[in-house]
Design an enzyme around this catalytic site. Structure first.
Site, short mmCIF file in Angstrom:
data_model
loop_
_atom_site.label_atom_id
_atom_site.label_comp_id
_atom_site.label_asym_id
_atom_site.label_seq_id
_atom_site.Cartn_x
_atom_site.Cartn_y
_atom_site.Cartn_z
N LYS A 198 5.94 4.84 -4.59
CA LYS A 198 4.75 5.07 -3.78
C LYS A 198 3.73 5.77 -4.65
O LYS A 198 3.98 6.85 -5.19
CB LYS A 198 5.10 5.93 -2.57
CG LYS A 198 3.88 6.24 -1.71
CD LYS A 198 4.25 6.97 -0.46
CE LYS A 198 3.04 7.25 0.40
NZ LYS A 198 3.38 7.98 1.62
N LYS B 126 4.55 0.56 -2.73
CA LYS B 126 3.40 0.87 -1.89
C LYS B 126 2.29 1.50 -2.73
O LYS B 126 2.60 2.44 -3.47
CB LYS B 126 3.84 1.83 -0.79
CG LYS B 126 2.74 2.27 0.13
CD LYS B 126 3.28 3.29 1.08
CE LYS B 126 2.16 3.74 1.98
NZ LYS B 126 2.56 4.74 2.91
C1 PBG Z 1 2.53 9.61 4.39
C2 PBG Z 1 2.22 8.15 4.55
C3 PBG Z 1 1.04 7.55 4.14
C4 PBG Z 1 1.12 6.20 4.48
C5 PBG Z 1 2.35 6.01 5.12
N1 PBG Z 1 3.02 7.25 5.14
C6 PBG Z 1 -0.18 8.10 3.50
C7 PBG Z 1 -0.11 9.14 2.51
O1 PBG Z 1 0.79 9.19 1.65
O2 PBG Z 1 -1.01 9.98 2.55
C8 PBG Z 1 0.03 5.20 4.20
C9 PBG Z 1 0.04 3.93 4.93
C10 PBG Z 1 -1.21 3.17 4.86
O3 PBG Z 1 -2.21 3.52 4.18
O4 PBG Z 1 -1.26 2.13 5.52
N2 PBG Z 1 3.83 10.03 4.55
#
Ligand code: PBG
Length: 322
Positions: A194, A247
């Site tokens: 991520k 991601k």
């Molecule tokens: C945070 C989380 C995020 C997303 C899913 N879980 C955002 C972040 O890390 O700030 C993003 C999902 C998206 O942008 O569609 N635990």
């Protein structure tokens, strides 16, 4: 000329025969946003067509999605500031609206594959995914909170837990907690690679979960790196993850390919909020054909090696298939 590649493109029927990548609604997980209360359906300003639902209306929406062939949903809660604290204690309060909704969804739709989010940020007054002390994000102390949250969600009947915070060791820690408590069948889809991405902007609007200070670069990965994704994948596999996720998706197709070439686990890709909004915004202005762009984007994610795609386009894609 001996070779004429255009022969294999000469008609729709020939093109269909040689088509290598097929998208199916069965590949998709629909991320959905939940709010407390009843009769609430509020559009996310930066995500046209995506809503935050209260449980009663989310049940109706899930029913409509299932009629269109969607078989999996990932529910994210949006908490008011008043429920947030330093230790995300609301996340494992058995009476909190998120856990109640998960139970309700599972009771109404036992055949739905229900995924949940395991991270502190929706409940954290610091807006971070880990416990904050003196401006630092603590790792091991965060794991205990994640384990409590995971057990509460498993108890609620969730099929797949989605640890989304990038703390070290969380998959193993959660796996052990689950197994010790008899939840051997609860799966883990690890957010393996991520990245610290600008494409999460609209999601943070949807949940009001932007960090209150700093950024997430001490835990989320640097967009410039791919080797680290292999380290993360090694660890998640050893620690017992059932799925590996990359991601965001679109700017990281090489990472999807890297993991799918090197790991036997099913690879998932999260087609994140910013990727959705980019297409929606330019389609609204007539700058792009939104439907074709959606199909091309989802196809590219699958072609690069993702078996599973989490996407806000799930319902729209499913509607086109009918
Ligand atoms: C945070 C989380 C995020 C997303 C899913 N879980 C955002 C972040 O890390 O700030 C993003 C999902 C998206 O942008 O569609 N635990």
């Amino acid at each position: 000329m001996q070779r004429r590649p255009r022969r294999n493109r000469k008609s729709e029927s020939v093109r269909n025969l040689v088509e290598e990548t097929q998208l199916s609604v069965k590949d998709l997980i629909f991320p959905m946003f939940l709010v407390e209360g009843t009769n609430q359906k509020i559009e996310v300003a930066s995500m046209p067509g995506i809503y935050r639902y209260s449980t009663d209306l989310m049940l109706k929406e899930i029913e409509a999605c299932m009629k269109l062939g969607i078989t999996a949903a990932d529910v994210f809660p949006a908490y008011p500031e008043s429920k947030k604290d330093k230790i995300a204690s609301e996340s494992y309060n058995p009476e909190t609206f998120y856990l109640k909704a998960l139970r309700e969804i599972k009771k109404n739709f036992p055949e739905l594959c229900l995924m949940s989010d395991v991270a502190m940020d929706p409940y954290s007054s610091d807006g971070h995914d880990g416990l904050v002390k003196d401006g630092k994000i603590l790792n091991d102390e965060t794991l205990e909170i994640l384990a409590k949250m995971s057990l509460a969600q498993a108890e609620a009947g969730v099929d797949i837990l989605g640890p989304s915070d990038m703390m070290d060791g969380r998959v193993g820690y959660i796996r052990e907690a689950l197994d010790q408590n008899g939840f051997t069948e609860t799966s883990i889809m690890s957010y393996t690679a991520k990245y610290a991405s600008a494409f999460y902007g609209p999601f943070r609007d949807a949940l009001d979960s932007a960090p209150k200070f700093g950024d997430k670069k001490t835990y989320q990965m640097n967009p410039a790196n791919s080797q680290e994704a292999l380290i993360e994948a090694d660890l998640d596999m050893e620690e017992g993850a059932d799925f590996l996720m990359v991601k965001p998706a679109l700017s990281y197709l090489d990472i999807i390919k890297l993991l799918s070439d090197n790991y036997p686990l099913p690879i998932a890709a999260y087609n994140v909020s910013g990727e959705y909004s980019m297409i929606k915004a330019s389609a609204e202005r007539g700058w792009i054909d939104g439907e074709r762009a959606m199909l091309e984007m989802l196809t590219s994610i699958k072609r690069s090696g993702a078996k599973i795609i989490l996407t806000y386009f799930a319902k729209e894609f499913a509607s086109l298939q009918k």
